[in-house]
Enzyme design. Structure first.
Site, PDB file in Angstrom:
ATOM      1  N   LYS A  51       0.866  -1.187   0.000  1.00 22.25           N
ATOM      2  CA  LYS A  51       0.000   0.000   0.000  1.00 22.25           C
ATOM      3  C   LYS A  51       0.891   1.221   0.000  1.00 22.25           C
ATOM      4  O   LYS A  51       1.696   1.426   0.912  1.00 22.25           O
ATOM      5  CB  LYS A  51      -0.882  -0.006   1.247  1.00 22.25           C
ATOM      6  CG  LYS A  51      -1.715   1.258   1.386  1.00 22.25           C
ATOM      7  CD  LYS A  51      -2.688   1.173   2.537  1.00 22.25           C
ATOM      8  CE  LYS A  51      -3.458   2.464   2.708  1.00 22.25           C
ATOM      9  NZ  LYS A  51      -4.434   2.383   3.805  1.00 22.25           N
ATOM     10  N   LYS A 103      -2.145  -1.657  -3.748  1.00 20.71           N
ATOM     11  CA  LYS A 103      -3.019  -0.476  -3.699  1.00 20.71           C
ATOM     12  C   LYS A 103      -2.206   0.796  -3.768  1.00 20.71           C
ATOM     13  O   LYS A 103      -1.219   0.881  -3.024  1.00 20.71           O
ATOM     14  CB  LYS A 103      -3.796  -0.527  -2.381  1.00 20.71           C
ATOM     15  CG  LYS A 103      -4.621   0.690  -2.068  1.00 20.71           C
ATOM     16  CD  LYS A 103      -5.164   0.609  -0.673  1.00 20.71           C
ATOM     17  CE  LYS A 103      -5.773   1.948  -0.316  1.00 20.71           C
ATOM     18  NZ  LYS A 103      -6.218   2.020   1.038  1.00 20.71           N
TER      19      LYS A 103
HETATM   20  C1  PBG Z   1      -7.384   3.707   5.623  1.00 20.85           C
HETATM   21  C2  PBG Z   1      -7.697   3.411   4.208  1.00 20.85           C
HETATM   22  C3  PBG Z   1      -7.527   4.275   3.139  1.00 20.85           C
HETATM   23  C4  PBG Z   1      -8.047   3.621   2.024  1.00 20.85           C
HETATM   24  C5  PBG Z   1      -8.495   2.374   2.435  1.00 20.85           C
HETATM   25  N1  PBG Z   1      -8.256   2.254   3.797  1.00 20.85           N
HETATM   26  C6  PBG Z   1      -7.001   5.652   3.091  1.00 20.85           C
HETATM   27  C7  PBG Z   1      -5.625   5.913   3.562  1.00 20.85           C
HETATM   28  O1  PBG Z   1      -4.808   5.024   3.768  1.00 20.85           O
HETATM   29  O2  PBG Z   1      -5.359   7.095   3.752  1.00 20.85           O
HETATM   30  C8  PBG Z   1      -8.117   4.213   0.651  1.00 20.85           C
HETATM   31  C9  PBG Z   1      -9.211   3.712  -0.206  1.00 20.85           C
HETATM   32  C10 PBG Z   1      -9.570   4.612  -1.331  1.00 20.85           C
HETATM   33  O3  PBG Z   1      -8.948   5.665  -1.573  1.00 20.85           O
HETATM   34  O4  PBG Z   1     -10.515   4.244  -2.038  1.00 20.85           O
HETATM   35  N2  PBG Z   1      -6.507   2.869   6.250  1.00 20.85           N
HETATM   36 ZN    ZN Z   2      -5.896   3.733   8.286  1.00 22.68          ZN
END
Ligand code: PBG
Ligand code: ZN
Length: 328
Positions: free
Chosen positions: A198, A251
């Protein structure tokens, strides 16, 4: 001309074109991210995410019933606590009367064959909006973070989630969650899907808006991966597979197709998921609105590129559209 230079015979017809992918898009590849809020009767538009809403548990049937009819097979739940008190522990994350646990129970009853995944994180529930606990100086305090995340994951699993998906990026949380599930006798009844690779991306804006999870200060660069970090991504994927993840996720998706391909090569015996995040969804909509391309054609091209790279599961806000498009 060489005989082997003639390629077009292989893709002159729609059917022969569809055979050219190793794997074809199917409805069951799509997992739909949904936002559940703590007003049980809510149905509130999210301006930054075209067509998406925050839903209360009492409205889930009207929202998901038609989609299940069209072939929706899985959802991933995100809790959006608006009324409750956020604290440094993220207490509301697994409040038995909170939106996520209530929604799991409701969905299990309403749609016994719907697969229910839950995002596991603390940022929606902590007063500071970070994904783990912090030391006085603002750095991440890993051990108690991991312990709390495992507790939340277990409580979602106990409530009936088929899958828990930690998105926090704390080191060691996969092992901790897997252990906790096994100890509770749920090791064989709950999938662990890790957000392994991520990245710290600009594409999460609309989501943070929707979930109210923007950090109160600082950013997430000390726990989410730097965009150029191919090596770290591979190490994280291998680590999480070793720690017991059942599914590995990359992601965002489109700017990280090489990482999806790396994952497919590194861990060929695991399913690979990718998350077409809120900013990718918003970007495709914005481009279509600006006349750059046709929405459906672009949505297909993006999803097909993810499958081509090696993903078998796509988390996408386009899921309702694909259920239509793949029926035609
Ligand atoms: C939070 C989380 C995020 C997303 C999924 N879980 C945002 C982040 O990490 O700031 C992003 C999902 C999206 O943008 O559709 N842990
Ligand atoms: Zn988070």
């Amino acid at each position: 001309m060489e005989i082997s230079s003639i390629l077009q015979g292989g893709y002159h017809h729609p059917l022969s074109r569809s055979w050219q992918g190793r794997r074809q898009l199917t409805k069951s590849m799509f997992m739909y991210p949904i936002f559940i809020t703590d007003d049980p009767n809510a149905s509130v538009e999210i301006p930054s995410l075209p067509g998406q809403r925050r839903w209360g548990v009492n409205r889930l049937q009207e929202f998901l019933g038609p989609l299940v009819q069209k072939g929706l097979t899985s959802v991933i739940l995100f809790g959006v606590p608006l009324k409750c008190e956020k604290d440094s522990r993220g207490t509301p994350a697994d409040d038995p009367s909170g939106p996520v646990i209530q929604a799991i129970k409701r969905l299990r009853t309403l749609y016994p064959s719907l697969y229910i995944a839950c995002d596991v994180c603390l940022c929606e529930y902590t007063s500071h909006g970070h994904c783990g606990f912090l030391h006085q100086d603002g750095t991440i305090n890993t051990e108690p973070s991991v312990e709390r995340l495992a507790e939340v994951a277990l409580n979602y699993a106990l409530a009936g989630a088929h899958c828990v998906a930690p998105s926090d990026m704390m080191d060691g949380r996969i092992k901790a969650i897997k252990r906790k599930l096994i100890e509770a006798g749920l090791g064989n009844r709950c999938t662990l899907m890790s957000y392994s690779a991520k990245f710290a991306s600009s594409l999460y804006g609309p989501f943070r808006d929707a979930a109210g999870s923007a950090p109160a200060f600082g950013d997430r660069k000390c726990y989410q991966l730097p965009p150029p970090a191919k090596g770290l991504a591979k190490r994280a994927i291998l680590r999480d597979a070793t720690e017991g993840a059942d599914i590995i996720m990359v992601k965002p998706a489109l700017p990280y197709l090489d990482v999806i391909a790396d994952a497919a090569e590194l861990i060929p015996n695991h399913p690979i998921a990718c998350y077409q995040v809120s900013g990718e969804f918003a970007m495709i909509h914005a481009g279509a609105k600006a006349g750059v391309y046709e929405l459906k054609t672009m949505a297909f091209e993006a999803a097909e590129s993810m499958v081509r790279a090696g993903a078998g599961i796509i988390l996408s806000y386009f899921t309702p559209e694909f259920l239509e498009w793949l029926s035609a």
